[in-house]
Design a protein around this motif. Structure first.
Motif, PDB file in Angstrom:
ATOM      1  N   ARG A 139       0.827  -1.101   0.071  1.00 33.10           N
ATOM      2  CA  ARG A 139      -0.081   0.021   0.066  1.00 33.10           C
ATOM      3  C   ARG A 139       0.892   1.352  -0.022  1.00 33.10           C
ATOM      4  O   ARG A 139       0.307   2.354   0.298  1.00 33.10           O
ATOM      5  N   TRP A 141       1.797   3.133  -2.291  1.00 28.45           N
ATOM      6  CA  TRP A 141       1.096   4.143  -3.091  1.00 28.45           C
ATOM      7  C   TRP A 141       0.210   5.181  -2.377  1.00 28.45           C
ATOM      8  O   TRP A 141      -0.162   6.265  -2.828  1.00 28.45           O
ATOM      9  N   HIS A 142      -0.291   4.814  -1.135  1.00 29.98           N
ATOM     10  CA  HIS A 142      -0.976   5.734  -0.451  1.00 29.98           C
ATOM     11  C   HIS A 142      -0.280   6.942   0.168  1.00 29.98           C
ATOM     12  O   HIS A 142      -0.740   7.988   0.310  1.00 29.98           O
TER      13      HIS A 142
ATOM     14  N   VAL B  61       2.388 -14.854  -2.077  1.00 25.39           N
ATOM     15  CA  VAL B  61       0.998 -15.067  -1.250  1.00 25.39           C
ATOM     16  C   VAL B  61      -0.167 -13.646  -1.370  1.00 25.39           C
ATOM     17  O   VAL B  61      -0.952 -13.775  -1.265  1.00 25.39           O
ATOM     18  N   VAL B  66      -4.527 -10.564  -1.207  1.00 28.80           N
ATOM     19  CA  VAL B  66      -5.018  -9.219  -1.511  1.00 28.80           C
ATOM     20  C   VAL B  66      -5.580  -9.274  -3.115  1.00 28.80           C
ATOM     21  O   VAL B  66      -4.922  -9.244  -3.655  1.00 28.80           O
ATOM     22  N   GLU B  70      -9.176  -4.980  -3.484  1.00 32.74           N
ATOM     23  CA  GLU B  70      -8.733  -4.342  -2.336  1.00 32.74           C
ATOM     24  C   GLU B  70      -7.569  -3.709  -2.335  1.00 32.74           C
ATOM     25  O   GLU B  70      -7.438  -2.462  -1.780  1.00 32.74           O
ATOM     26  N   PHE B  71      -6.625  -3.939  -3.341  1.00 29.47           N
ATOM     27  CA  PHE B  71      -5.465  -3.004  -3.501  1.00 29.47           C
ATOM     28  C   PHE B  71      -5.912  -1.740  -3.892  1.00 29.47           C
ATOM     29  O   PHE B  71      -5.073  -0.700  -3.608  1.00 29.47           O
ATOM     30  N   LEU B  72      -6.886  -1.766  -4.943  1.00 34.65           N
ATOM     31  CA  LEU B  72      -7.312  -0.371  -5.372  1.00 34.65           C
ATOM     32  C   LEU B  72      -8.154   0.364  -4.508  1.00 34.65           C
ATOM     33  O   LEU B  72      -8.536   1.568  -4.843  1.00 34.65           O
ATOM     34  N   GLN B  73      -8.803  -0.088  -3.620  1.00 33.64           N
ATOM     35  CA  GLN B  73      -9.573   0.547  -2.664  1.00 33.64           C
ATOM     36  C   GLN B  73      -9.265   1.689  -2.282  1.00 33.64           C
ATOM     37  O   GLN B  73      -8.182   1.992  -1.848  1.00 33.64           O
ATOM     38  N   ARG B  74     -10.116   2.645  -2.396  1.00 34.72           N
ATOM     39  CA  ARG B  74     -10.039   4.287  -2.159  1.00 34.72           C
ATOM     40  C   ARG B  74     -10.040   4.232  -0.683  1.00 34.72           C
ATOM     41  O   ARG B  74     -10.682   3.508   0.017  1.00 34.72           O
ATOM     42  N   HIS B  75      -9.679   5.537  -0.131  1.00 43.63           N
ATOM     43  CA  HIS B  75      -9.707   6.021   1.397  1.00 43.63           C
ATOM     44  C   HIS B  75     -11.296   6.097   1.551  1.00 43.63           C
ATOM     45  O   HIS B  75     -12.128   6.422   0.877  1.00 43.63           O
ATOM     46  N   TYR B 214      -8.974   0.543   8.274  1.00 49.26           N
ATOM     47  CA  TYR B 214      -8.085  -0.540   8.372  1.00 49.26           C
ATOM     48  C   TYR B 214      -7.601  -0.928   6.710  1.00 49.26           C
ATOM     49  O   TYR B 214      -6.588  -1.502   6.675  1.00 49.26           O
ATOM     50  N   ASN B 215      -8.258  -0.497   5.911  1.00 52.03           N
ATOM     51  CA  ASN B 215      -7.847  -0.918   4.374  1.00 52.03           C
ATOM     52  C   ASN B 215      -7.063   0.165   3.874  1.00 52.03           C
ATOM     53  O   ASN B 215      -6.553   0.271   2.703  1.00 52.03           O
ATOM     54  N   TRP B 216      -6.799   1.310   4.542  1.00 53.76           N
ATOM     55  CA  TRP B 216      -5.881   2.294   4.016  1.00 53.76           C
ATOM     56  C   TRP B 216      -4.558   2.312   4.775  1.00 53.76           C
ATOM     57  O   TRP B 216      -3.716   2.892   4.176  1.00 53.76           O
ATOM     58  N   CYS B 217      -4.407   2.104   5.890  1.00 53.62           N
ATOM     59  CA  CYS B 217      -3.357   1.902   6.785  1.00 53.62           C
ATOM     60  C   CYS B 217      -2.245   1.226   6.247  1.00 53.62           C
ATOM     61  O   CYS B 217      -2.487   0.264   5.671  1.00 53.62           O
ATOM     62  N   ILE B 218      -1.017   1.908   6.288  1.00 52.61           N
ATOM     63  CA  ILE B 218       0.121   1.273   5.701  1.00 52.61           C
ATOM     64  C   ILE B 218       0.807   0.595   6.635  1.00 52.61           C
ATOM     65  O   ILE B 218       1.801  -0.153   6.268  1.00 52.61           O
ATOM     66  N   PRO B 259      -7.231  -6.526   8.851  1.00 54.09           N
ATOM     67  CA  PRO B 259      -6.194  -7.106   8.256  1.00 54.09           C
ATOM     68  C   PRO B 259      -4.917  -7.110   8.769  1.00 54.09           C
ATOM     69  O   PRO B 259      -4.689  -6.415   9.488  1.00 54.09           O
ATOM     70  N   GLN B 260      -4.014  -8.108   8.313  1.00 61.00           N
ATOM     71  CA  GLN B 260      -2.600  -8.460   9.071  1.00 61.00           C
ATOM     72  C   GLN B 260      -2.028  -7.115   8.626  1.00 61.00           C
ATOM     73  O   GLN B 260      -1.919  -6.448   7.629  1.00 61.00           O
TER      74      GLN B 260
END
Lengths: 423, 329
Positions: A139, A141-142, B61, B66, B70-75, B214-218, B259-260
């Motif tokens: 991620r 790219w964020h 994996v 992923v 999900e990879f491209l999901q926006r904020h 949780y899907n934007w956190c790096i 997510p992990q």
């Protein structure tokens, strides 16, 4: 294509001179991958270590960061410690620029290139150390402005992303331009590099200051929450950077016969002489305020230097660093470092390792111990963390070797009268 | 200009050729004509690339775990209601596949005009830890670890110095010479965790709850370093929960399985509280030490506490301005 890959064809065939910049880079890479058996062995060993690191990182990404020994209590470890230290090396590498350009010391110009090459490799390592510390590297790219959401100017981490990448570009430009002009046997046009050199001086200070602000801006971590952190970072950076350059020149002299002239060497030694003492003075100041005042603010420092409630993991580290720093300071202040190269290299190694421990295990880890709720959870890096870190160091040294070989090739191809390299 | 490189060719040639010559002495194969050397380099590069591919093969994996979506999901803040519906459906499906549990993911919005506050009576709390257990179950925490958003400090009477406290006690409670202080996210008005996040993956909602996408956190864990209350947790590995223990009532910004490699935190059970229910930790508390309510509502129990009790906040000197209060009866 074939003519490009063959380095020998360049001087032999004047009808096909390497003119364009990309071709120059290509030629340089060709030169950089030629060498003696020793060179190939060196690169082979580094590649092997880097691959072990890459594998360990891949395992970490797939299984989760549970394979590191970091916890919710100590959430940054060996990676961020190394990152912090390498930012210092990158900043310190460019300190040669100040005497060369602000004081017009012509003899420093060759050292400047070396310092900038060191800075480039160090920044590459910094960026890698940050990437391996991410829980979700895919991620990344964020973090790209425009595509992601860049929390600028509030987050110090976004500032760090900007200054580190900017610093990398600056140094790539200056280095590449000066070497290219040298290669073409042309006088470099000051308009194309002097402004960038001036910017890079301030930028070098900014990368380290902002990296210090990452930590000292956190009110909940009293160990880091000190205004002295950025100056301390800078002081130890100006020890570690020049020390590494002096070690590097000693190696270069023995391996390829590239000598550092006396005047620049003396100047580097003088820089270390001053900053190593300033650094020790600041350490003493911090230790004094911590321990003389006492109270719960002292807990982290107490843990670091003396141990706390039966936990001593960092005590041997920090005392090793202290002894190394003090012995190195003594050696640097004595005239021996000017007379005997072995003493000089020994002192440089001590100072370099001392700074590494002080900025790594001695700064990042104790910031988390005790935790914000005063729980003591100790941290020792896991094997995976050591492998990944060693891999990044190996990769950084590969970058350094390749860039140095390119630079040395350019200098040999086009020896300018004033700065002719001895061979 | 073209003369100059030619001029420098003289010394260059002689010195340039020295390297191959010396190579020849060391390793004859390397001193062969250029084509040979180039071929060797190419072979070396190919071998290196192959080894690199092998070394990073565990990364394969990622495409399995992923999805492209999900990879491209926006904020979260950039999602339309339609996007959200698609994403929630996908996540419900993924939970079914990975955990074998039927769940429904909702997205309750802040109630206009409501600002939540929480208070704990230090006179009543006896450190029994029921709130921690309830939090663990309500929020679908990894069963392998003793995880909770709440930590309870057992403190000797006569001090507020947390250094004297202990969070890992396992004797009977309460002890006579001790008092108990649960600490969880303080939902600060000036949250350091939000300030430091480089990608705006965490923010404060209108009702005062600090949430994480949780899907934007790096997963840089800077917020964890910044929090003075140890209120943030990192998913060091993928949570494991038996299907029958998964709490199916899930909110996108609250208790869905994280997510992990991402951060999480206490969210005042917003999937419950925004629908008029109470936080799980409060419902589980057997002593009645916990008080929750709308700070903007003069009739709410939280406002009674703030007006009538001796109230304080933790680490006031840091300027975080918590919406979480402690009081004595």
């Amino acid at each position: 294509m074939s003519s490009l890959t063959s380095p020998d064809s360049v001087p032999i065939d004047p009808a096909h001179p390497v003119r364009s910049y990309p071709r120059f880079i290509w030629w340089g890479l060709g030169e950089a991958t030629n060498g003696s058996l020793l060179f190939y062995t060196w690169m082979f060993v580094l590649t092997a270590i880097a691959l072990v690191g890459a594998n360990a990182w891949a395992v970490q990404v797939s299984e989760g960061m549970i394979v590191t020994n970091m916890t919710d209590h100590v959430s940054w470890g060996l990676y961020i410690a190394n990152f912090t230290f390498m930012v210092g090396v990158a900043a310190g590498g460019v300190m040669m620029v100040i005497p060369a350009y602000l004081y017009h010391d012509k003899k420093m110009h060759d050292v400047v290139i070396i310092g900038e090459i060191l800075a480039i490799s160090a920044i590459v390592m910094c960026l890698l150390f940050v990437v391996v510390d991410l829980g979700r590297p895919e991620r990344f790219w964020h973090l790209i402005p425009g595509i992601g959401r860049f929390n600028w100017p509030m987050s110090m981490l976004t500032w760090d992303v900007i200054v580190l990448n900017g610093y990398l570009l600056l140094n790539l430009h200056i280095c590449g331009y000066l070497l290219y002009m040298r290669f073409l046997n042309r006088q470099p046009n000051p308009k194309w590099y002097v402004p960038f050199v001036m910017i890079s001086i301030f930028w070098a200070i900014s990368i380290h200051t902002i990296t210090a602000f990452l930590y000292c801006g956190l009110g909940g971590r009293p160990f880091w929450n000190t205004a002295l952190l950025a100056p301390r970072f800078l002081a130890s950076a100006f020890v570690a950077g020049p020390a590494f350059i002096l070690i590097l020149f000693s190696i270069l002299k023995n391996v390829v016969g590239q000598r550092l002239e006396d005047a620049p060497a003396r100047l580097l030694i003088n820089i270390i002489r001053v900053t190593i003492v300033v650094n020790l003075l600041m350490v003493v100041s911090e230790v004094f305020t911590e321990f003389y005042t006492g109270g719960s603010h002292t807990a982290s420092a107490h843990y670091l230097f003396l141990g706390l409630h039966g936990h001593y993991a960092l005590v041997p580290w920090i005392w090793t660093a202290m002894i190394f720093n003090i012995v190195a300071a003594g050696l640097f202040l004595s005239p021996l470092v000017l007379k005997r190269e072995r003493v000089l290299v020994f002192a440089c190694i001590l100072a370099f390792i001392g700074a590494w421990i002080e900025k790594g295990m001695g700064l990042i880890v104790p910031g988390f111990i005790p935790s914000t709720l005063h729980e003591i959870v100790e941290y020792t890096p896991s094997l995976v963390e050591w492998k990944v870190s060693a891999g990044i160091w190996a990769f950084g040294l590969m970058v350094l070797t390749v860039l140095l070989k390119m630079a040395i090739s350019v200098y040999r191809q086009s020896p300018a009268p004033a700065t002719e390299s001895t061979r | 200009m073209s003369n100059e490189p030619a001029n420098s060719d003289g010394p260059t040639n002689s010195s340039g050729k020295q390297t191959p010559d010396s190579d020849q002495n060391l390793l004859p194969i390397l001193g062969q004509p250029t084509s040979r050397r180039t071929a060797l380099k190419a072979a070396g590069a190919a071998l290196g690339l192959a080894a690199f591919g092998k070394a990073v093969s565990p990364l394969m994996v990622i495409p399995e775990n992923v999805s492209v979506d999900e990879f491209l999901q926006r904020h979260y803040k950039e999602l339309t209601d339609e996007d959200k519906q698609k994403i929630f459906t996908r996540m419900e499906k993924e939970t079914k596949e990975s955990y074998g549990a039927e769940v429904s993911i909702s997205d309750p919005q802040p109630i206009p005009g409501v600002r939540y506050g929480y208070a704990i009576s230090l006179s009543k709390c006896n450190g029994n830890g029921k709130c921690m257990e309830a939090c663990h179950e309500e929020n679908n925490h990894h069963r392998g670890v003793d995880q909770s958003y709440i930590r309870i400090l057992e403190m000797p009477k006569g001090t507020m110095d947390m250094e004297q406290g202990n969070t890992t006690y396992d004797h009977t409670v309460p002890q006579d010479d001790k008092f108990y202080m649960p600490v969880q996210c303080q939902q600060c008005d000036n949250p350091p965790c939000v300030t430091v996040c480089p990608v705006e993956a965490t923010w404060k909602e209108d009702d005062g709850i600090v949430v994480v996408d949780y899907n934007w956190c790096i997963g840089c864990r800077y917020c964890e370093a910044a929090c003075p209350y140890h209120a943030r947790r990192f998913n060091w590995e993928q949570p494991e929960i038996p299907a029958e223990e998964v709490n199916p009532d899930q909110g996108y910004l609250s208790n869905r399985i994280r997510p992990q490699g991402t951060m999480e935190k206490c969210h005042f059970c917003l999937h419950r509280t925004r629908e008029g229910r109470l936080p799980a930790c409060l419902e589980a508390c057997p002593t009645g030490a916990r008080v929750f309510g709308d700070l903007n509502d003069p009739e709410s129990p939280i406002n009674y506490v703030l007006q009538n009790k001796r109230v304080f906040v933790l680490k006031e000197e840091l300027g975080t301005q918590p919406s979480f209060f402690y009081f004595f009866d």
